[in-house]
Design a protein around this motif. Structure first.
Motif, short mmCIF file in Angstrom:
data_model
loop_
_atom_site.label_atom_id
_atom_site.label_comp_id
_atom_site.label_asym_id
_atom_site.label_seq_id
_atom_site.Cartn_x
_atom_site.Cartn_y
_atom_site.Cartn_z
N GLN A 22 0.83 -1.21 0.00
CA GLN A 22 0.00 0.00 0.00
C GLN A 22 0.86 1.25 0.00
O GLN A 22 0.53 2.25 -0.62
N ARG A 27 -1.58 4.54 -1.14
CA ARG A 27 -3.01 4.65 -0.83
C ARG A 27 -3.24 3.86 0.46
O ARG A 27 -2.45 2.96 0.78
N GLU A 29 -5.90 1.65 2.45
CA GLU A 29 -7.16 0.90 2.48
C GLU A 29 -7.15 0.05 3.73
O GLU A 29 -6.10 -0.41 4.15
#
Lengths: 91, 125
Positions: A22, A27, A29
Protein backbone atom coordinates in the motif's frame (compact mmCIF):
# COMPACT_ATOMS: atom_id res chain seq x y z
CA UNK A 1 7.81 -12.64 31.10
CA UNK A 2 8.72 -10.44 28.21
CA UNK A 3 9.87 -11.71 24.89
CA UNK A 4 13.56 -12.16 24.18
CA UNK A 5 14.81 -9.07 22.41
CA UNK A 6 17.07 -11.22 20.30
CA UNK A 7 14.05 -12.43 18.38
CA UNK A 8 12.66 -9.00 17.67
CA UNK A 9 8.98 -8.23 17.78
CA UNK A 10 6.43 -10.77 16.69
CA UNK A 11 4.27 -9.78 13.77
CA UNK A 12 2.39 -11.34 10.90
CA UNK A 13 4.60 -11.08 7.86
CA UNK A 14 1.68 -10.96 5.50
CA UNK A 15 0.51 -7.80 7.19
CA UNK A 16 3.82 -6.07 6.69
CA UNK A 17 3.81 -7.12 3.06
CA UNK A 18 0.36 -5.68 2.56
CA UNK A 19 1.29 -2.45 4.27
CA UNK A 20 4.41 -2.05 2.19
CA UNK A 21 2.42 -2.73 -0.94
CA UNK A 22 0.00 0.00 0.00
CA UNK A 23 2.86 2.32 0.75
CA UNK A 24 4.23 1.78 -2.71
CA UNK A 25 0.89 2.56 -4.24
CA UNK A 26 0.56 5.39 -1.70
CA UNK A 27 -3.01 4.65 -0.83
CA UNK A 28 -4.54 3.57 2.43
CA UNK A 29 -7.16 0.90 2.48
CA UNK A 30 -8.36 -1.01 5.49
CA UNK A 31 -6.59 -4.32 5.91
CA UNK A 32 -8.72 -7.09 7.31
CA UNK A 33 -6.82 -9.20 9.74
CA UNK A 34 -7.27 -11.91 12.32
CA UNK A 35 -3.74 -11.54 13.54
CA UNK A 36 -4.46 -9.89 16.88
CA UNK A 37 -1.13 -10.92 18.28
CA UNK A 38 0.82 -8.91 15.72
CA UNK A 39 2.91 -6.14 17.14
CA UNK A 40 2.24 -2.76 15.62
CA UNK A 41 5.35 -1.81 13.72
CA UNK A 42 6.47 1.73 12.93
CA UNK A 43 5.62 1.02 9.30
CA UNK A 44 1.97 0.57 10.21
CA UNK A 45 1.46 4.16 11.32
CA UNK A 46 -1.51 5.83 9.69
CA UNK A 47 -2.69 2.63 8.09
CA UNK A 48 -6.12 1.29 8.85
CA UNK A 49 -6.73 -2.22 10.08
CA UNK A 50 -9.88 -4.16 10.57
CA UNK A 51 -9.02 -6.31 13.54
CA UNK A 52 -11.18 -9.33 14.24
CA UNK A 53 -12.53 -9.52 17.76
CA UNK A 54 -14.02 -12.97 17.38
CA UNK A 55 -17.22 -11.68 15.87
CA UNK A 56 -16.71 -8.49 13.98
CA UNK A 57 -13.90 -6.48 12.51
CA UNK A 58 -12.96 -3.51 14.58
CA UNK A 59 -11.60 -0.52 12.72
CA UNK A 60 -8.26 0.60 14.08
CA UNK A 61 -6.41 3.58 12.69
CA UNK A 62 -2.86 3.24 13.84
CA UNK A 63 -1.37 6.28 15.50
CA UNK A 64 2.23 6.82 16.34
CA UNK A 65 1.76 6.20 20.06
CA UNK A 66 0.34 2.74 19.32
CA UNK A 67 3.64 1.38 18.05
CA UNK A 68 4.81 -1.50 20.16
CA UNK A 69 1.34 -2.55 21.25
CA UNK A 70 -0.47 -5.50 19.75
CA UNK A 71 -3.30 -5.10 17.29
CA UNK A 72 -5.61 -7.09 19.53
CA UNK A 73 -5.34 -4.53 22.30
CA UNK A 74 -7.47 -2.18 20.26
CA UNK A 75 -10.28 -4.56 19.42
CA UNK A 76 -12.01 -5.61 22.62
CA UNK A 77 -13.37 -9.11 22.71
CA UNK A 78 -15.91 -8.75 25.47
CA UNK A 79 -19.08 -6.75 25.71
CA UNK A 80 -20.24 -5.62 29.09
CA UNK A 81 -23.74 -4.26 29.18
CA UNK A 82 -23.87 -3.71 32.90
CA UNK A 83 -25.45 -5.74 35.62
CA UNK A 84 -29.16 -6.51 35.62
CA UNK A 85 -31.10 -4.11 37.81
CA UNK A 86 -33.72 -5.95 39.79
CA UNK A 87 -37.13 -4.34 39.52
CA UNK A 88 -38.48 -3.02 42.77
CA UNK A 89 -41.65 -4.36 44.30
CA UNK A 90 -41.74 -7.40 42.10
CA UNK A 91 -41.72 -10.71 43.88
CA UNK B 1 17.39 16.18 59.96
CA UNK B 2 19.07 16.42 56.63
CA UNK B 3 17.58 17.69 53.46
CA UNK B 4 18.13 16.05 50.12
CA UNK B 5 16.50 17.36 46.99
CA UNK B 6 14.15 19.93 48.40
CA UNK B 7 11.40 18.43 50.44
CA UNK B 8 12.81 15.12 51.54
CA UNK B 9 13.92 14.98 55.12
CA UNK B 10 15.29 11.57 55.98
CA UNK B 11 15.93 11.34 59.71
CA UNK B 12 18.49 9.75 61.98
CA UNK B 13 18.31 6.27 60.58
CA UNK B 14 20.90 4.43 58.52
CA UNK B 15 21.52 6.20 55.23
CA UNK B 16 20.21 3.30 53.15
CA UNK B 17 16.92 3.49 54.93
CA UNK B 18 16.78 7.26 54.87
CA UNK B 19 17.21 7.37 51.14
CA UNK B 20 14.18 5.17 50.63
CA UNK B 21 12.07 7.97 52.05
CA UNK B 22 12.52 9.65 48.68
CA UNK B 23 9.72 8.71 46.30
CA UNK B 24 11.30 6.69 43.53
CA UNK B 25 14.17 5.31 45.57
CA UNK B 26 13.78 1.88 47.09
CA UNK B 27 16.12 -0.42 48.93
CA UNK B 28 17.88 -1.53 45.79
CA UNK B 29 18.62 1.85 44.28
CA UNK B 30 19.56 3.21 47.70
CA UNK B 31 22.20 0.50 48.04
CA UNK B 32 23.46 1.12 44.53
CA UNK B 33 23.79 4.85 45.11
CA UNK B 34 25.76 4.37 48.31
CA UNK B 35 28.02 1.75 46.77
CA UNK B 36 28.76 4.03 43.89
CA UNK B 37 29.64 6.92 46.15
CA UNK B 38 31.53 4.73 48.59
CA UNK B 39 29.48 5.70 51.62
CA UNK B 40 29.01 3.17 54.40
CA UNK B 41 25.41 1.91 54.43
CA UNK B 42 25.40 1.63 58.20
CA UNK B 43 26.27 5.24 58.76
CA UNK B 44 23.49 7.31 60.23
CA UNK B 45 22.27 10.16 58.13
CA UNK B 46 23.09 12.71 60.80
CA UNK B 47 26.75 11.60 60.75
CA UNK B 48 27.15 12.43 57.08
CA UNK B 49 29.25 15.40 56.14
CA UNK B 50 27.79 18.26 54.16
CA UNK B 51 29.94 17.21 51.26
CA UNK B 52 28.57 13.67 51.27
CA UNK B 53 25.05 14.99 51.39
CA UNK B 54 25.62 17.18 48.39
CA UNK B 55 27.22 14.37 46.38
CA UNK B 56 24.20 12.24 47.24
CA UNK B 57 21.91 14.96 46.01
CA UNK B 58 23.71 15.45 42.74
CA UNK B 59 23.95 11.70 42.16
CA UNK B 60 20.23 11.26 42.60
CA UNK B 61 19.37 14.33 40.63
CA UNK B 62 21.42 13.28 37.65
CA UNK B 63 20.68 9.59 37.44
CA UNK B 64 17.27 8.99 38.94
CA UNK B 65 13.75 10.08 38.18
CA UNK B 66 12.32 10.98 41.52
CA UNK B 67 9.43 12.61 43.38
CA UNK B 68 7.17 14.91 41.37
CA UNK B 69 8.87 14.19 38.11
CA UNK B 70 8.36 10.47 38.59
CA UNK B 71 4.72 10.74 39.49
CA UNK B 72 4.21 12.99 36.50
CA UNK B 73 5.88 10.41 34.33
CA UNK B 74 3.64 7.65 35.65
CA UNK B 75 0.55 9.74 35.18
CA UNK B 76 1.66 10.51 31.64
CA UNK B 77 2.10 6.83 30.87
CA UNK B 78 -1.39 6.02 32.07
CA UNK B 79 -2.79 8.97 30.19
CA UNK B 80 -1.18 7.68 27.03
CA UNK B 81 -2.80 4.27 27.48
CA UNK B 82 -6.15 5.94 27.91
CA UNK B 83 -5.76 8.09 24.87
CA UNK B 84 -4.86 5.38 22.42
CA UNK B 85 -7.96 3.46 23.50
CA UNK B 86 -6.25 0.15 24.10
CA UNK B 87 -7.37 -2.56 26.46
CA UNK B 88 -5.13 -1.43 29.29
CA UNK B 89 -6.43 2.09 28.87
CA UNK B 90 -10.00 0.90 29.28
CA UNK B 91 -9.08 -0.96 32.44
CA UNK B 92 -7.51 2.16 33.87
CA UNK B 93 -10.59 4.19 33.02
CA UNK B 94 -12.92 1.69 34.63
CA UNK B 95 -10.72 1.37 37.69
CA UNK B 96 -10.33 -2.35 37.23
CA UNK B 97 -7.18 -4.47 37.37
CA UNK B 98 -5.05 -3.88 34.32
CA UNK B 99 -2.94 -7.00 34.20
CA UNK B 100 -5.48 -9.72 33.74
CA UNK B 101 -6.28 -10.52 37.36
CA UNK B 102 -9.63 -12.02 38.26
CA UNK B 103 -12.42 -9.66 39.20
CA UNK B 104 -15.29 -11.96 40.14
CA UNK B 105 -13.92 -11.90 43.64
CA UNK B 106 -11.24 -9.78 45.22
CA UNK B 107 -9.53 -7.04 43.17
CA UNK B 108 -10.55 -4.73 46.00
CA UNK B 109 -7.46 -2.58 45.72
CA UNK B 110 -8.54 -1.37 42.32
CA UNK B 111 -12.29 -1.56 42.78
CA UNK B 112 -12.41 0.13 46.16
CA UNK B 113 -14.76 -0.73 49.01
CA UNK B 114 -17.53 -3.21 48.33
CA UNK B 115 -20.80 -1.80 47.04
CA UNK B 116 -23.49 -4.05 48.38
CA UNK B 117 -26.42 -4.44 46.06
CA UNK B 118 -29.76 -4.48 47.84
CA UNK B 119 -31.97 -7.45 47.20
CA UNK B 120 -29.23 -9.58 45.74
CA UNK B 121 -29.64 -13.21 46.69
CA UNK B 122 -26.96 -14.70 48.87
CA UNK B 123 -25.31 -17.73 47.39
CA UNK B 124 -25.61 -20.92 49.45
CA UNK B 125 -28.49 -19.86 51.67
Amino acid sequence: MSRSSKKGPFFCEKLLKKVLKQKEASRIEPIKTWSRSSTILPEFVEHVFLVHNGKQFHKVTVREEMVGHKLGEFALTRTFRGHIKKEKGKR
Amino acid sequence: MARILGVDIPNNKHVVISLTYIYGIGNDSAQKILDKLGIDHRKKTKDLTEEQLSTLATEIENNYVVEGQLSRQIRGNIQRLKEIACYRGFRHRRGLPVRGQQTQSNARTRKGPRKTIAGKKRVGK
